[in-house]
Design a protein around this motif. Structure first.
Motif, PDB file in Angstrom:
ATOM      1  N   LYS A   2      -1.627  18.948 -11.668  1.00  0.00           N
ATOM      2  CA  LYS A   2      -1.080  20.293 -11.682  1.00  0.00           C
ATOM      3  C   LYS A   2      -0.335  20.853 -10.332  1.00  0.00           C
ATOM      4  CE  LYS A   2      -3.692  22.669 -14.063  1.00  0.00           C
ATOM      5  NZ  LYS A   2      -4.633  23.435 -14.347  1.00  0.00           N
ATOM      6  N   ILE A   3       0.567  20.936 -10.935  1.00  0.00           N
ATOM      7  CA  ILE A   3       1.542  21.457  -9.510  1.00  0.00           C
ATOM      8  C   ILE A   3       1.623  22.842  -9.485  1.00  0.00           C
ATOM      9  CG2 ILE A   3       3.308  21.168  -8.121  1.00  0.00           C
ATOM     10  CD1 ILE A   3       3.398  18.671  -9.102  1.00  0.00           C
ATOM     11  N   ALA A   4       1.198  24.135  -8.984  1.00  0.00           N
ATOM     12  CA  ALA A   4       1.606  25.681  -8.779  1.00  0.00           C
ATOM     13  C   ALA A   4       2.794  25.674  -7.857  1.00  0.00           C
ATOM     14  CB  ALA A   4       1.118  26.642  -8.594  1.00  0.00           C
ATOM     15  N   VAL A   5       4.188  26.425  -8.510  1.00  0.00           N
ATOM     16  CA  VAL A   5       5.191  26.869  -7.774  1.00  0.00           C
ATOM     17  C   VAL A   5       4.876  28.326  -7.226  1.00  0.00           C
ATOM     18  CG1 VAL A   5       7.398  26.989  -7.300  1.00  0.00           C
ATOM     19  CG2 VAL A   5       6.260  24.879  -8.317  1.00  0.00           C
ATOM     20  N   MET A   6       4.852  28.493  -6.298  1.00  0.00           N
ATOM     21  CA  MET A   6       5.024  29.949  -5.318  1.00  0.00           C
ATOM     22  C   MET A   6       6.047  30.409  -4.953  1.00  0.00           C
ATOM     23  SD  MET A   6       2.039  29.455  -6.397  1.00  0.00           S
ATOM     24  CE  MET A   6       1.737  31.167  -5.873  1.00  0.00           C
ATOM     25  N   GLY A   7       6.814  31.212  -5.964  1.00  0.00           N
ATOM     26  CA  GLY A   7       7.934  32.146  -5.910  1.00  0.00           C
ATOM     27  C   GLY A   7       8.988  31.888  -6.710  1.00  0.00           C
ATOM     28  N   MET A   8       9.677  32.403  -7.433  1.00  0.00           N
ATOM     29  CA  MET A   8      10.674  31.691  -7.877  1.00  0.00           C
ATOM     30  C   MET A   8      12.101  32.655  -7.375  1.00  0.00           C
ATOM     31  SD  MET A   8       9.908  30.030  -9.946  1.00  0.00           S
ATOM     32  CE  MET A   8       8.491  29.623  -9.391  1.00  0.00           C
ATOM     33  N   HIS A  25       2.219  18.263 -15.271  1.00  0.00           N
ATOM     34  CA  HIS A  25       2.378  20.164 -15.426  1.00  0.00           C
ATOM     35  C   HIS A  25       2.184  21.344 -14.580  1.00  0.00           C
ATOM     36  CE1 HIS A  25      -0.621  23.404 -16.776  1.00  0.00           C
ATOM     37  NE2 HIS A  25       0.104  23.408 -17.253  1.00  0.00           N
ATOM     38  N   VAL A  26       3.462  21.597 -13.944  1.00  0.00           N
ATOM     39  CA  VAL A  26       3.716  22.753 -13.657  1.00  0.00           C
ATOM     40  C   VAL A  26       3.971  24.104 -14.266  1.00  0.00           C
ATOM     41  CG1 VAL A  26       5.644  22.896 -11.706  1.00  0.00           C
ATOM     42  CG2 VAL A  26       5.556  20.591 -12.901  1.00  0.00           C
ATOM     43  N   VAL A  27       3.804  24.778 -12.825  1.00  0.00           N
ATOM     44  CA  VAL A  27       3.078  26.284 -13.772  1.00  0.00           C
ATOM     45  C   VAL A  27       4.200  26.858 -12.399  1.00  0.00           C
ATOM     46  CG1 VAL A  27       1.758  28.251 -13.794  1.00  0.00           C
ATOM     47  CG2 VAL A  27       1.657  26.009 -15.145  1.00  0.00           C
ATOM     48  N   GLY A  28       4.954  27.856 -12.321  1.00  0.00           N
ATOM     49  CA  GLY A  28       5.602  29.746 -11.451  1.00  0.00           C
ATOM     50  C   GLY A  28       5.117  29.798 -11.653  1.00  0.00           C
ATOM     51  N   TYR A  29       4.910  30.936 -10.103  1.00  0.00           N
ATOM     52  CA  TYR A  29       4.634  32.389 -10.226  1.00  0.00           C
ATOM     53  C   TYR A  29       5.692  32.734  -9.797  1.00  0.00           C
ATOM     54  CZ  TYR A  29      -0.058  30.714 -11.783  1.00  0.00           C
ATOM     55  OH  TYR A  29      -0.942  29.936 -12.330  1.00  0.00           O
ATOM     56  N   GLU A  30       5.772  33.890  -9.773  1.00  0.00           N
ATOM     57  CA  GLU A  30       7.143  35.683 -10.026  1.00  0.00           C
ATOM     58  C   GLU A  30       5.647  36.459  -9.657  1.00  0.00           C
ATOM     59  OE1 GLU A  30       9.517  37.331  -7.558  1.00  0.00           O
ATOM     60  OE2 GLU A  30       9.664  35.015  -8.326  1.00  0.00           O
ATOM     61  N   ARG A  31       6.043  36.861  -8.397  1.00  0.00           N
ATOM     62  CA  ARG A  31       4.909  38.428  -7.755  1.00  0.00           C
ATOM     63  C   ARG A  31       5.777  39.710  -8.425  1.00  0.00           C
ATOM     64  NH1 ARG A  31       5.467  40.640  -1.176  1.00  0.00           N
ATOM     65  NH2 ARG A  31       8.182  40.458  -1.539  1.00  0.00           N
ATOM     66  N   LEU A 118      -5.928  29.249  -6.529  1.00  0.00           N
ATOM     67  CA  LEU A 118      -5.237  28.031  -6.327  1.00  0.00           C
ATOM     68  C   LEU A 118      -5.213  27.271  -6.545  1.00  0.00           C
ATOM     69  CD1 LEU A 118      -1.880  30.616  -5.245  1.00  0.00           C
ATOM     70  CD2 LEU A 118      -2.610  29.665  -7.560  1.00  0.00           C
ATOM     71  N   ASN A 119      -7.054  26.929  -5.551  1.00  0.00           N
ATOM     72  CA  ASN A 119      -7.247  25.278  -4.659  1.00  0.00           C
ATOM     73  C   ASN A 119      -8.147  25.318  -5.582  1.00  0.00           C
ATOM     74  OD1 ASN A 119      -6.158  25.216  -2.171  1.00  0.00           O
ATOM     75  ND2 ASN A 119      -7.094  26.717  -1.199  1.00  0.00           N
ATOM     76  N   GLU A 120      -8.707  25.646  -6.646  1.00  0.00           N
ATOM     77  CA  GLU A 120      -9.580  25.594  -7.810  1.00  0.00           C
ATOM     78  C   GLU A 120      -8.745  24.917  -8.583  1.00  0.00           C
ATOM     79  OE1 GLU A 120     -12.000  28.132  -9.064  1.00  0.00           O
ATOM     80  OE2 GLU A 120     -13.380  29.001  -7.147  1.00  0.00           O
ATOM     81  N   GLU A 121      -7.774  25.856  -9.445  1.00  0.00           N
ATOM     82  CA  GLU A 121      -6.951  25.180 -10.039  1.00  0.00           C
ATOM     83  C   GLU A 121      -5.855  24.274 -10.328  1.00  0.00           C
ATOM     84  OE1 GLU A 121      -7.036  26.693 -13.672  1.00  0.00           O
ATOM     85  OE2 GLU A 121      -8.946  27.748 -12.741  1.00  0.00           O
TER      86      GLU A 121
END
Length: 337
Positions: A2-8, A25-31, A118-121
């Motif tokens: 599971k990968i979180a990508v912070m900033g689009m 499984h990749v999820v992007g986050y954009e503030r 994020l560290n938990e997920e």
């Protein structure tokens, strides 16, 4: 994983596109919200390089191309003027390509999750937050330029048909004019001595035009050699968050995408990633040292001639990547200004 990508931005969106068909499984986050998601700074890049990166994601760069440059005019502060032949430098719909890179991906807008959650997920958290470096340890010593830019429309014809720049005294930054087609352009500047807004407004007053949008943000010139750590725990930086901007030009689009490719080859081994980044960008430290000396008025062409030759050889070997004809005489004009 599971990968979180912070900033689009450039790095985050390209990474999302490259990982889209992977087993992860990749999820992007954009503030920013989806409506306010934007791309700040001029839309200049090199056509041949972006062609190859777009092909890796089954996209056609020509769909986003705006202006294919032929010549860039340069005006120095000592009134020396010269032209540089171009071989691929172009403007493109930067925001359009970013949004296209993430069109089929899972992206959460308007949210900047806390690191504990994020560290938990997630197994990997990729910091692509650019200058903000929102999830890596803060740098003990940073170096950046403030930038400011207008998107301008002209009714009676554009002031320049191609690229135009004015380096500031002591190479503390430069003013830029980047054509966008249809009688439009990006005009703006970045300057360590904070004359960027004054220079941009002076150009606007001189040549007129209607301002369609205003943007501004800092750009990090501190190179990867000055931006460690590249990773901490599950967090790993990619792109400008670890200093992938070529300080002589203030260019970060291609270096950030190169960093994505290095990460993809080493994403299961952070120490190997750190070593690969350090090796790939080590010439950036020489460039950064050259720029810092100029800005702080400590530059001597005699004492720095080996660095100047090193920079010239690097850029000459990579003319196609920089999209322009590299001549020692032009570099010396900049160095002596």
């Amino acid at each position: 994983m599971k990968i979180a990508v912070m900033g689009m931005g450039v790095a985050g969106s390209y990474l999302m596109a490259r990982l889209h068909s992977s087993k992860h499984h990749v999820v992007g986050y954009e503030r920013s919200t989806q409506q306010r998601h934007d791309s700040i700074c001029a839309w200049g890049t090199i056509k041949s390089v972006l062609d190859e990166y777009c092909k890796k994601t089954n996209r056609n760069f020509d769909d986003f191309l705006i202006h294919d440059g032929v010549r860039m005019d340069v005006k120095m502060n000592n009134d020396v003027e010269f032209g540089i032949g171009l071989k691929g430098l172009c403007t493109y719909n930067k925001l359009g390509l970013i949004q296209d890179f993430i069109r089929d991906s899972e992206v959460v807008y308007g949210k900047a999750p806390k690191i504990d959650w994020l560290n938990e997920e997630y197994d990997i958290i990729v910091d692509c937050t650019g200058f903000h470096r929102g999830y890596l340890p803060k740098l003990k010593k940073d170096f950046f330029l403030p930038t400011y830019e207008y998107k301008v429309a002209y009714e009676d014809g554009v002031p320049f048909n191609d690229f135009y720049i004015e380096p500031f005294p002591g190479m503390s930054g430069y003013f830029w004019y980047f054509p966008l087609g249809d009688n439009m352009a990006h005009i703006g500047a970045g300057d360590y001595r904070k004359n960027h807004i004054k220079a941009t407004d002076a150009f606007l007053k001189k040549y007129g035009g209607t301002v369609l949008a205003t943007k501004g943000r800092p750009i990090r010139l501190a190179t990867p050699g000055h931006c460690k750590p590249y990773y901490s725990g599950k967090v790993v930086g990619v792109g400008e968050s670890i200093g992938t901007v070529y300080a002589l030009l203030g260019e970060g689009i291609i270096p950030s995408m190169q960093c994505v490719e290095i990460f993809l080859k080493n994403m299961d081994d952070f120490p190997a990633y750190e070593a690969a980044v350090a090796e790939h960008y080590k010439v950036y430290d020489t460039v950064f040292k050259f720029v810092q000396k100029k800005i702080h008025r400590k530059f001597s062409i005699i004492r720095s001639i080996l660095d100047v030759i090193s920079i010239y050889r690097y850029m000459k070997r990579n003319e196609d990547r920089f999209g322009m004809n590299i001549r020692m005489s032009d570099l010396l004009k900049v160095a002596k200004a």
